[in-house]
Scaffold this motif. Sequence first.
Motif, mmCIF file in Angstrom:
data_model
loop_
_atom_site.group_PDB
_atom_site.id
_atom_site.type_symbol
_atom_site.label_atom_id
_atom_site.label_comp_id
_atom_site.label_asym_id
_atom_site.label_seq_id
_atom_site.Cartn_x
_atom_site.Cartn_y
_atom_site.Cartn_z
ATOM 1 N N PHE A 1 -3.943 42.080 18.692
ATOM 2 C CA PHE A 1 -5.127 42.920 18.879
ATOM 3 C C PHE A 1 -5.137 44.124 17.942
ATOM 4 C CE2 PHE A 1 -2.059 44.818 21.812
ATOM 5 C CZ PHE A 1 -2.248 46.191 21.633
ATOM 6 N N GLN A 2 -3.973 44.649 17.561
ATOM 7 C CA GLN A 2 -3.960 45.796 16.646
ATOM 8 C C GLN A 2 -4.490 45.417 15.266
ATOM 9 O OE1 GLN A 2 0.210 46.785 17.280
ATOM 10 N NE2 GLN A 2 -0.386 48.644 18.380
ATOM 11 N N LEU A 3 -4.156 44.231 14.802
ATOM 12 C CA LEU A 3 -4.694 43.744 13.531
ATOM 13 C C LEU A 3 -6.204 43.576 13.636
ATOM 14 C CD1 LEU A 3 -4.586 42.502 10.695
ATOM 15 C CD2 LEU A 3 -3.989 40.304 11.780
ATOM 16 N N VAL A 4 -6.661 42.984 14.729
ATOM 17 C CA VAL A 4 -8.100 42.779 14.940
ATOM 18 C C VAL A 4 -8.823 44.119 14.926
ATOM 19 C CG1 VAL A 4 -9.832 41.988 16.582
ATOM 20 C CG2 VAL A 4 -7.762 40.639 16.221
ATOM 21 N N ASP A 5 -8.296 45.086 15.670
ATOM 22 C CA ASP A 5 -8.954 46.391 15.727
ATOM 23 C C ASP A 5 -8.971 47.067 14.361
ATOM 24 O OD1 ASP A 5 -9.466 46.062 18.390
ATOM 25 O OD2 ASP A 5 -7.914 47.435 19.105
ATOM 26 N N GLU A 6 -7.907 46.919 13.613
ATOM 27 C CA GLU A 6 -7.852 47.528 12.279
ATOM 28 C C GLU A 6 -8.914 46.934 11.359
ATOM 29 O OE1 GLU A 6 -4.699 47.955 8.541
ATOM 30 O OE2 GLU A 6 -3.982 47.364 10.532
ATOM 31 N N LEU A 7 -9.091 45.628 11.418
ATOM 32 C CA LEU A 7 -10.109 44.981 10.592
ATOM 33 C C LEU A 7 -11.496 45.538 10.898
ATOM 34 C CD1 LEU A 7 -8.885 41.275 10.798
ATOM 35 C CD2 LEU A 7 -9.021 42.661 8.714
ATOM 36 N N LEU A 8 -11.805 45.644 12.183
ATOM 37 C CA LEU A 8 -13.128 46.141 12.552
ATOM 38 C C LEU A 8 -13.302 47.612 12.215
ATOM 39 C CD1 LEU A 8 -13.264 43.392 14.145
ATOM 40 C CD2 LEU A 8 -14.749 44.623 15.734
ATOM 41 N N GLU A 9 -12.270 48.403 12.479
ATOM 42 C CA GLU A 9 -12.382 49.843 12.228
ATOM 43 C C GLU A 9 -12.572 50.138 10.742
ATOM 44 O OE1 GLU A 9 -9.085 51.929 13.876
ATOM 45 O OE2 GLU A 9 -9.494 51.257 15.938
ATOM 46 N N ASN A 10 -11.871 49.435 9.891
ATOM 47 C CA ASN A 10 -11.999 49.680 8.449
ATOM 48 C C ASN A 10 -13.423 49.444 7.969
ATOM 49 O OD1 ASN A 10 -9.319 50.370 8.199
ATOM 50 N ND2 ASN A 10 -8.660 48.340 7.534
ATOM 51 N N TRP A 11 -14.109 48.509 8.614
ATOM 52 C CA TRP A 11 -15.498 48.223 8.247
ATOM 53 C C TRP A 11 -16.479 49.160 8.940
ATOM 54 C CZ3 TRP A 11 -19.349 46.216 11.594
ATOM 55 C CH2 TRP A 11 -20.547 45.876 10.963
ATOM 56 N N SER A 12 -16.294 49.354 10.255
ATOM 57 C CA SER A 12 -17.281 50.110 11.036
ATOM 58 C C SER A 12 -17.338 51.575 10.629
ATOM 59 C CB SER A 12 -16.982 49.992 12.532
ATOM 60 O OG SER A 12 -15.747 50.609 12.870
ATOM 61 N N ARG A 13 -16.217 52.141 10.170
ATOM 62 C CA ARG A 13 -16.193 53.563 9.816
ATOM 63 C C ARG A 13 -17.165 53.910 8.698
ATOM 64 N NH1 ARG A 13 -11.833 56.498 11.732
ATOM 65 N NH2 ARG A 13 -10.087 55.288 12.600
ATOM 66 N N ASP B 1 -25.854 52.536 14.682
ATOM 67 C CA ASP B 1 -26.977 51.620 14.865
ATOM 68 C C ASP B 1 -26.954 50.502 13.830
ATOM 69 O OD1 ASP B 1 -27.975 52.892 17.103
ATOM 70 O OD2 ASP B 1 -29.337 54.183 15.964
ATOM 71 N N LYS B 2 -26.509 50.800 12.620
ATOM 72 C CA LYS B 2 -26.401 49.762 11.588
ATOM 73 C C LYS B 2 -25.337 48.741 11.957
ATOM 74 C CE LYS B 2 -29.418 51.257 8.508
ATOM 75 N NZ LYS B 2 -30.619 50.449 8.155
ATOM 76 N N VAL B 3 -24.220 49.217 12.483
ATOM 77 C CA VAL B 3 -23.158 48.306 12.923
ATOM 78 C C VAL B 3 -23.686 47.397 14.020
ATOM 79 C CG1 VAL B 3 -20.912 48.164 14.056
ATOM 80 C CG2 VAL B 3 -21.304 49.885 12.282
ATOM 81 N N ALA B 4 -24.348 47.992 15.012
ATOM 82 C CA ALA B 4 -24.854 47.194 16.132
ATOM 83 C C ALA B 4 -25.887 46.177 15.660
ATOM 84 C CB ALA B 4 -25.452 48.120 17.189
ATOM 85 N N VAL C 1 -9.156 39.579 26.099
ATOM 86 C CA VAL C 1 -10.179 39.378 25.065
ATOM 87 C C VAL C 1 -9.889 40.326 23.910
ATOM 88 C CG1 VAL C 1 -12.641 39.395 24.514
ATOM 89 C CG2 VAL C 1 -11.893 38.765 26.825
ATOM 90 N N SER C 2 -10.042 39.844 22.695
ATOM 91 C CA SER C 2 -9.922 40.666 21.494
ATOM 92 C C SER C 2 -10.764 40.030 20.386
ATOM 93 C CB SER C 2 -8.455 40.774 21.053
ATOM 94 O OG SER C 2 -8.347 41.495 19.852
ATOM 95 N N PRO C 3 -11.622 40.821 19.724
ATOM 96 C CA PRO C 3 -11.844 42.248 19.900
ATOM 97 C C PRO C 3 -12.623 42.576 21.180
ATOM 98 C CG PRO C 3 -13.366 41.379 18.272
ATOM 99 C CD PRO C 3 -12.419 40.272 18.610
ATOM 100 N N TYR C 4 -12.243 43.683 21.763
ATOM 101 C CA TYR C 4 -12.898 44.234 22.947
ATOM 102 C C TYR C 4 -12.471 45.693 22.968
ATOM 103 C CZ TYR C 4 -14.286 44.503 27.937
ATOM 104 O OH TYR C 4 -14.878 44.809 29.146
ATOM 105 N N ASN C 5 -13.329 46.568 22.412
ATOM 106 C CA ASN C 5 -12.896 47.954 22.246
ATOM 107 C C ASN C 5 -14.089 48.788 21.790
ATOM 108 O OD1 ASN C 5 -11.173 50.145 22.203
ATOM 109 N ND2 ASN C 5 -9.636 49.154 20.899
ATOM 110 N N ALA C 6 -13.866 50.092 21.727
ATOM 111 C CA ALA C 6 -14.822 51.005 21.101
ATOM 112 C C ALA C 6 -14.307 51.333 19.704
ATOM 113 C CB ALA C 6 -14.962 52.279 21.926
ATOM 114 N N TYR C 7 -15.182 51.170 18.706
ATOM 115 C CA TYR C 7 -14.769 51.313 17.312
ATOM 116 C C TYR C 7 -15.517 52.476 16.662
ATOM 117 C CZ TYR C 7 -12.752 46.781 18.246
ATOM 118 O OH TYR C 7 -12.021 45.764 18.799
ATOM 119 N N PRO C 8 -14.820 53.308 15.875
ATOM 120 C CA PRO C 8 -15.465 54.461 15.242
ATOM 121 C C PRO C 8 -16.443 54.039 14.157
ATOM 122 C CG PRO C 8 -13.221 54.202 14.427
ATOM 123 C CD PRO C 8 -13.387 53.203 15.534
#
Length: 413
Positions: free
Chosen positions: A300-312, A317-320, A249-256
């Motif tokens: 999955f690395q591309l997927v994680d990068e997309l999410l991390e760039n936004w979530s940071r 709580d706002k992300v969730a 599964v991707s995305p499936y991770n902890a994001y900063p």
Amino acid sequence: MNSVTQTAPPESAPAQTASPPLSGLRVIDLSHVYNGPYATFLMALAGAEVIKVEPLAGEHLRSRGDMGGAALPFAMLNSNKKPITLNLKDERGRQILRELIVTADILVENFAPGVMERLGLGADELLRINPRLIYGSSSGYGKDGPYRNYPAMDLVMQAMCGVINSTGQPDQAPVKAGAALCDFFAGIHLHSAIMAALYARERTGKGQVVEVSMQDATYCSLASNYGMRHARGDAAPERTGNRHGGLGVSPYNAYPTADGYVVVNSPGDKHFLAILDVIGRPDLKDDPRLNSRGARVENFQLVDELLENWSRTLAKDKVAQAMLARGVPCAPVRNLQEVMNDENMLARGSLQRVEHPTLGPVVLPHTPLMFAGVPRIPLQPSLPLGASNEEVIVGLLGHTADDYRDLLKDGVI
């Protein structure tokens, strides 16, 4: 006076009129630490009378309290139990236990295999005394097999069951799970086995022995990891960090985030399409690197990068909240203080704020098992060692006051 926060049930809840399902049953609890005590805790909060039998110095978890940190876990698992002390190395102590067995429906123990037999209190002997008894037993590796005599605690079982080797980052050392998984998995399975045996007794009138090993109870929890091992063989990584155990599964991770982390799981295409909207990248919906689950897993690395760039850029709580508003499985990574004050569990009554007689204000769990139409049994905080000795030995078993004084004087209780 002990006080417990009670929350009114929702207006749509059914009328609370039925009796708790285990009302009228008596459980003799010889277990200690987490495994057996959790099984009997569930029984107590389902209405059973649980008599907790401890050695004169108290069970292991109670005695850990003087080292700091164990007093609250003991209180969490021993609400609504009646604690008595018995020296089972003394024949009079063993005889009192036999008297209790005559009156009991269930006995629970999690000693090493052979301990009860050496005391003359094995399952065969106790079922001879009370043929309707359900004898529930749990150990690390079970009563037979080549490992039966190995000592077992949760840390050891995590190692033997593959939990530690599966936990941690791929390029770092293995790490134990923070939770006592093997202990509590075994306790849940032990409760289940005893309930099945009670159902069988309703049909046959006969008791039986049920057994659960921590090793057996833990195996299936690594299903995703075993699936990947089956598919990839030796090419399967030992550890996947916060990614899916089967890397399926991707995305499936902890994001900063700006103030911590969130976890995101996208099990289906609809979830990922929603994620792209949330992070402001709807232009990627037709990108061949991302338009199927297989493609996303491969990239999955591309997927994680997309999410991390936004979530940071946002608080966790706002992300969730943004993800949950679109139906995406997501949660902030919360610390224990946040979890202990969870508004959902407090509202449901599965966590309750209690004034404990020795610990002061604490948060204690109620049972996770809910029965429609049955009100939650009020939490009675755990009692001091031997607090129910006189109630049980004199009041229930009918020993005289003189007998009771002699038992005290002679160190039987």
